[in-house]
Scaffold this active site. Sequence first.
Site, PDB file in Angstrom:
ATOM      1  N   HIS A 258      34.240  32.076 -13.298  1.00 34.94           N
ATOM      2  CA  HIS A 258      33.131  31.658 -14.157  1.00 34.94           C
ATOM      3  C   HIS A 258      31.880  32.409 -13.752  1.00 34.94           C
ATOM      4  O   HIS A 258      31.691  32.709 -12.569  1.00 34.94           O
ATOM      5  CB  HIS A 258      32.889  30.141 -14.045  1.00 34.94           C
ATOM      6  CG  HIS A 258      32.081  29.606 -15.171  1.00 34.94           C
ATOM      7  ND1 HIS A 258      30.702  29.606 -15.163  1.00 34.94           N
ATOM      8  CD2 HIS A 258      32.461  29.086 -16.367  1.00 34.94           C
ATOM      9  CE1 HIS A 258      30.276  29.090 -16.307  1.00 34.94           C
ATOM     10  NE2 HIS A 258      31.316  28.773 -17.060  1.00 34.94           N
ATOM     11  N   GLU A 313      38.888  25.953 -19.089  1.00 32.28           N
ATOM     12  CA  GLU A 313      39.930  26.310 -20.044  1.00 32.28           C
ATOM     13  C   GLU A 313      41.340  25.972 -19.555  1.00 32.28           C
ATOM     14  O   GLU A 313      42.245  25.783 -20.351  1.00 32.28           O
ATOM     15  CB  GLU A 313      39.862  27.812 -20.365  1.00 32.28           C
ATOM     16  CG  GLU A 313      38.533  28.284 -20.913  1.00 32.28           C
ATOM     17  CD  GLU A 313      38.270  27.827 -22.331  1.00 32.28           C
ATOM     18  OE1 GLU A 313      38.606  26.684 -22.664  1.00 32.28           O
ATOM     19  OE2 GLU A 313      37.714  28.616 -23.100  1.00 32.28           O
TER      20      GLU A 313
HETATM   21  N1  ACO Z   1      41.363  36.763 -12.603  1.00 34.41           N
HETATM   22  C1  ACO Z   1      41.326  37.848 -11.809  1.00 34.41           C
HETATM   23  N2  ACO Z   1      40.196  38.453 -11.436  1.00 34.41           N
HETATM   24  C2  ACO Z   1      39.051  37.941 -11.888  1.00 34.41           C
HETATM   25  C3  ACO Z   1      39.018  36.801 -12.715  1.00 34.41           C
HETATM   26  C4  ACO Z   1      40.233  36.210 -13.073  1.00 34.41           C
HETATM   27  N3  ACO Z   1      40.285  35.129 -13.853  1.00 34.41           N
HETATM   28  N4  ACO Z   1      37.734  36.513 -13.014  1.00 34.41           N
HETATM   29  C5  ACO Z   1      36.976  37.446 -12.404  1.00 34.41           C
HETATM   30  N5  ACO Z   1      37.773  38.299 -11.733  1.00 34.41           N
HETATM   31  C6  ACO Z   1      37.355  39.442 -10.929  1.00 34.41           C
HETATM   32  C7  ACO Z   1      36.989  40.612 -11.818  1.00 34.41           C
HETATM   33  O1  ACO Z   1      38.100  41.450 -12.067  1.00 34.41           O
HETATM   34  C8  ACO Z   1      35.916  41.301 -11.022  1.00 34.41           C
HETATM   35  O2  ACO Z   1      36.513  42.113 -10.044  1.00 34.41           O
HETATM   36  P1  ACO Z   1      35.893  43.560  -9.683  1.00 34.41           P
HETATM   37  O3  ACO Z   1      34.526  43.249  -9.118  1.00 34.41           O
HETATM   38  O4  ACO Z   1      36.842  44.104  -8.678  1.00 34.41           O
HETATM   39  O5  ACO Z   1      35.837  44.322 -10.957  1.00 34.41           O
HETATM   40  C9  ACO Z   1      35.215  40.149 -10.291  1.00 34.41           C
HETATM   41  O6  ACO Z   1      36.159  39.078 -10.240  1.00 34.41           O
HETATM   42  C10 ACO Z   1      33.969  39.675 -11.000  1.00 34.41           C
HETATM   43  O7  ACO Z   1      34.262  39.541 -12.395  1.00 34.41           O
HETATM   44  P2  ACO Z   1      33.157  39.647 -13.526  1.00 34.41           P
HETATM   45  O8  ACO Z   1      33.838  39.907 -14.820  1.00 34.41           O
HETATM   46  O9  ACO Z   1      32.066  40.566 -13.098  1.00 34.41           O
HETATM   47  O10 ACO Z   1      32.552  38.195 -13.448  1.00 34.41           O
HETATM   48  P3  ACO Z   1      31.895  37.404 -14.631  1.00 34.41           P
HETATM   49  O11 ACO Z   1      31.032  36.380 -14.029  1.00 34.41           O
HETATM   50  O12 ACO Z   1      31.271  38.337 -15.590  1.00 34.41           O
HETATM   51  O13 ACO Z   1      33.200  36.769 -15.322  1.00 34.41           O
HETATM   52  C11 ACO Z   1      34.644  35.425 -16.571  1.00 34.41           C
HETATM   53  C12 ACO Z   1      33.363  35.457 -15.720  1.00 34.41           C
HETATM   54  C13 ACO Z   1      34.454  36.346 -17.768  1.00 34.41           C
HETATM   55  C14 ACO Z   1      34.873  33.999 -17.072  1.00 34.41           C
HETATM   56  C15 ACO Z   1      35.850  35.893 -15.708  1.00 34.41           C
HETATM   57  O14 ACO Z   1      35.975  35.091 -14.554  1.00 34.41           O
HETATM   58  C16 ACO Z   1      37.153  35.936 -16.500  1.00 34.41           C
HETATM   59  O15 ACO Z   1      37.423  36.928 -17.179  1.00 34.41           O
HETATM   60  N6  ACO Z   1      38.013  34.848 -16.416  1.00 34.41           N
HETATM   61  C17 ACO Z   1      39.259  34.831 -17.144  1.00 34.41           C
HETATM   62  C18 ACO Z   1      39.041  34.410 -18.595  1.00 34.41           C
HETATM   63  C19 ACO Z   1      38.648  32.943 -18.738  1.00 34.41           C
HETATM   64  O16 ACO Z   1      39.155  32.057 -18.056  1.00 34.41           O
HETATM   65  N7  ACO Z   1      37.707  32.704 -19.672  1.00 34.41           N
HETATM   66  C20 ACO Z   1      37.156  31.372 -19.919  1.00 34.41           C
HETATM   67  C21 ACO Z   1      35.834  31.210 -19.235  1.00 34.41           C
HETATM   68  S1  ACO Z   1      35.207  29.571 -19.324  1.00 34.41           S
HETATM   69  C22 ACO Z   1      34.340  29.518 -20.785  1.00 34.41           C
HETATM   70  O17 ACO Z   1      33.800  30.465 -21.261  1.00 34.41           O
HETATM   71  C23 ACO Z   1      34.327  28.269 -21.499  1.00 34.41           C
END
Ligand code: ACO
Length: 370
Positions: A258, A313
Amino acid sequence: MTISSHIAPAPETTSPGLENTVAAETILSHVDGAAGRLIVRGYDLDQISSWSFEALLVLLWKDLAPGQVTEADVQSALGQARAAAFHLVERLLPTIPHLSQVEALRFLLAALADSQTVPHHVMAIAAVPVFAAAIARNAAGSAPVAPDASLSHAEDFLFMLHGTRPSEENVRALNTYLVTVADHGLNASTFAARVIASTKAGMFSSVIGALCALKGPLHGGAPGPVLDMLDAIGSEDNINAWLSASLARGERLMGFGHRIYRVRDPRADVLKQAVGLLRHGGGRIGFAEAVEAEALALLAEKKPLRPLQTNVEFYTALVLEAVGFPRESFTNVFAAGRMGGWTAHVLEQERLGKLIRPQSRYVGPQPSQM
Ligand code: ACO
């Protein structure tokens, strides 16, 4: 003096995801990502999670919209507006081209005219379950079911989906879900709604823009893929191998991570409890818990410096499946709840009356000197 010298220079630093940028002041909700706390207009999530969705709307709309000051007012206004929205369904459902369920919702919402007389925040809330239930039934080859204005919003949603009176426990679970996801700070879809509202484009345009932002898998498009993941893993002895292979391919595990929370998303626990209370909902819960535990261990290993926890989610998927929604409709059900927050933020932004128009920093080539 040149014209360009009047323009304030853009700040030196930019952040592509606007992390750590405060872009609005709101009385509506606050997400404390370090403490794992969600406050909605002065109440902690666990204080409101047993409220009716209608009572929550009273709280969200208070002082921002005229009328609907009691839960009964909201229930009655929504009941009438659902009936009005159903006329649109009857007229437009046969004309919907081949679209996914969330695209079909976008299509039907786009038919709400700014000139109509039902208060727009009420109509926006009322229309989503009417449209979403009809779209889900249509996808299964069934005719839409007309709403029953005497029912609560959650009960009527399930009634329109299944065509039969839902059990009390399913109504309670869906109501808990709608309340739990109703508002959540300046998330991507709410920000989109506020940007559009700031141009005075109106409620319907603002919430349609919000839906378009919600539909992406990084926001509200994740719970369907959560179930796909549970199905693909299949059995407990495959959990580690499946998740490890997915992470090794550089994929994101749906339902984890998140932008704001660095600890567990408090909504995940409310929804996990809601699934646990369902007599027929527990089927997947043990397996889901095992997947969750392994995913958290693997994510901690892979990203030791980036706390990645379970988000809303993951258990959303289990609640919505248990009360009978097809997974293709999950984003639409999310929109039904989040519409509470979207409408309140649009009303708040309209009251503020200030155009949102940030700057960009130009990094392209300069015109060649002649
Ligand atoms: N699985 C694996 N790796 C992850 C995940 C995940 N679920 N979430 C983040 N990471 C990793 C990224 O690959 C990134 O790694 P890197 O720095 O080596 O590139 C690092 O953690 C940071 O990720 P960001 O995308 O910069 O973090 P951000 O805060 O922008 O992302 C997000 C938040 C988009 C929700 C992300 O955690 C994600 O994609 N989760 C999976 C999709 C999901 O569950 N979406 C629902 C969100 S809840 C809502 O909106 C109601």
